[in-house]
Design an enzyme around this catalytic site. Structure first.
Site, PDB file in Angstrom:
ATOM      1  N   TYR A 153       0.830  -1.206   0.000  1.00 29.09           N
ATOM      2  CA  TYR A 153       0.000   0.000   0.000  1.00 29.09           C
ATOM      3  C   TYR A 153       0.865   1.257   0.000  1.00 29.09           C
ATOM      4  O   TYR A 153       0.766   2.085  -0.899  1.00 29.09           O
ATOM      5  CB  TYR A 153      -0.926  -0.019   1.222  1.00 29.09           C
ATOM      6  CG  TYR A 153      -1.898   1.124   1.257  1.00 29.09           C
ATOM      7  CD1 TYR A 153      -2.944   1.191   0.345  1.00 29.09           C
ATOM      8  CD2 TYR A 153      -1.784   2.142   2.195  1.00 29.09           C
ATOM      9  CE1 TYR A 153      -3.855   2.229   0.365  1.00 29.09           C
ATOM     10  CE2 TYR A 153      -2.683   3.191   2.237  1.00 29.09           C
ATOM     11  CZ  TYR A 153      -3.716   3.237   1.317  1.00 29.09           C
ATOM     12  OH  TYR A 153      -4.610   4.275   1.346  1.00 29.09           O
ATOM     13  N   GLU A 155       4.297   1.789  -0.280  1.00 28.40           N
ATOM     14  CA  GLU A 155       5.257   1.917  -1.393  1.00 28.40           C
ATOM     15  C   GLU A 155       4.503   2.021  -2.722  1.00 28.40           C
ATOM     16  O   GLU A 155       4.935   2.718  -3.644  1.00 28.40           O
ATOM     17  CB  GLU A 155       6.229   0.741  -1.444  1.00 28.40           C
ATOM     18  CG  GLU A 155       7.287   0.744  -0.348  1.00 28.40           C
ATOM     19  CD  GLU A 155       8.338   1.843  -0.490  1.00 28.40           C
ATOM     20  OE1 GLU A 155       8.078   2.887  -1.131  1.00 28.40           O
ATOM     21  OE2 GLU A 155       9.433   1.663   0.057  1.00 28.40           O
ATOM     22  N   ASN A 182      -6.619  10.378   7.775  1.00 26.86           N
ATOM     23  CA  ASN A 182      -7.755   9.628   8.312  1.00 26.86           C
ATOM     24  C   ASN A 182      -9.095  10.347   8.098  1.00 26.86           C
ATOM     25  O   ASN A 182      -9.256  11.482   8.536  1.00 26.86           O
ATOM     26  CB  ASN A 182      -7.492   9.453   9.817  1.00 26.86           C
ATOM     27  CG  ASN A 182      -7.993   8.134  10.318  1.00 26.86           C
ATOM     28  OD1 ASN A 182      -9.080   7.704   9.929  1.00 26.86           O
ATOM     29  ND2 ASN A 182      -7.206   7.500  11.161  1.00 26.86           N
ATOM     30  N   GLN A 219      -1.653   7.870  21.937  1.00 28.88           N
ATOM     31  CA  GLN A 219      -1.226   8.186  20.565  1.00 28.88           C
ATOM     32  C   GLN A 219      -2.305   9.036  19.905  1.00 28.88           C
ATOM     33  O   GLN A 219      -3.487   8.892  20.224  1.00 28.88           O
ATOM     34  CB  GLN A 219      -0.926   6.909  19.757  1.00 28.88           C
ATOM     35  CG  GLN A 219      -2.082   5.982  19.468  1.00 28.88           C
ATOM     36  CD  GLN A 219      -2.348   4.956  20.561  1.00 28.88           C
ATOM     37  OE1 GLN A 219      -2.252   5.260  21.741  1.00 28.88           O
ATOM     38  NE2 GLN A 219      -2.709   3.739  20.168  1.00 28.88           N
TER      39      GLN A 219
END
Ligand code: UDP
Length: 275
Positions: A153, A155, A182, A219
């Protein structure tokens, strides 16, 4: 926002039956375009096209962009959203994902060249990989593992960007590259596997399932509402000035995963535990 219904011409949307693609098709129809949706229906669905199927200016070609496109297509604008986006979906057939990103992109760029159409590629924030720089500006070249399970995905999307800018330099094709961050909203697949749909599906399950938070939950991510993202794509392709680099598109504000879980709990009235 009121959309002027004064555009004419034909737009091809590869991946138009997907989550983002179906909103884009609706927007283009509202603007007055004839819309050809090309989709292999792997992760996109006919249900996403329910309203569009009644439009005389809308048509669906069930086809895979890795294969040659139908002969005699002539279009004015091309949008490429044809690739599974969530890790479980793009890793299910990684070779096909890479082929979608590279030969698939080439087929669309060839169509742009022969039709003299402007083309917009939806790239991804994943091109930054495991970034060593926060936040990531477009000038950052990223930190991607070329042999990992995500490489088909990320690369693939990087190589697609390369193809876009080589077609621009070599053949004068007018390209726009959006690096999409996102994005969420109605029509996301319940089995998407990413955080927003996971939490919403868990919170709305009968009896509520535990909300899965990986790690500390501190996160952060940014979350863009789908119609805001479509607005960004529309403005980017509408710019007449040539742009020699990709453009990040998403919500600039970051939220922690814990904040998102608290918001989902409050909005659904869920009694789910947090795991
Ligand atoms: N995450 C989580 N629970 C989930 C799915 C994801 O805590 O059910 C976390 C994941 O570890 C990551 C963040 O939420 O830190 C965003 O994950 P996602 O898969 O949505 O997208 P990413 O931005 O990592 O590609």
């Amino acid at each position: 926002m009121t959309i002027p219904a004064n555009s004419s011409g034909t737009a091809l949307v590869a991946g138009g039956a997907g989550f983002l693609g179906s909103y884009l098709c609706e927007r283009l129809i509202a603007e007055g375009w004839r819309v050809i949706c090309v989709d292999n229906l792997h992760t996109g669905t006919l249900e996403n096209l329910d309203d569009l199927s009644r439009e005389s200016r809308f048509s669906l070609i069930e086809a895979d962009i890795t294969k040659p496109l139908p002969d005699r297509l002539h279009v004015d604008r091309i949008y490429n959203l044809a690739c599974p986006v969530s890790p479980p979906h793009y890793q299910a057939d990684p070779v096909h994902t890479l082929l979608t990103n590279v030969p698939g992109m080439r087929n669309l760029l060839e169509l742009a060249r022969t039709s003299e159409a402007r083309i917009l590629q939806t790239s991804t924030s994943e091109v930054y990989g495991d970034p060593a720089q926060h936040p990531q500006t477009e000038a950052y070249w990223g930190n991607v593992n070329p042999t990992g399970v995500r490489a088909c995905y990320d690369e693939g999307k990087r190589a697609a960007e390369t193809l876009c800018f080589d077609y621009k330099r070599r053949h004068g094709v007018s390209v726009r590259v959006a690096r999409v961050f996102n994005t969420y909203g109605p029509r996301m697949r319940p089995d998407d596997g990413r955080i927003v749909s996971n939490l919403v599906v868990q919170a709305m399950a009968i009896c509520g399932k535990p909300l899965t938070i990986y790690g500390s939950g501190e996160q952060t991510r940014s979350f863009c509402y789908v119609t805001d993202l479509i607005e960004g794509l529309s403005r980017l392709i509408a710019l007449d000035q040539e742009i020699d680099m990709p453009v990040n598109l998403g919500n600039p504000e970051e939220f922690s995963i814990n904040e998102l879980a608290a918001l989902v709990s409050a909005m659904t009235g869920s009694t789910s535990e947090v795991n």
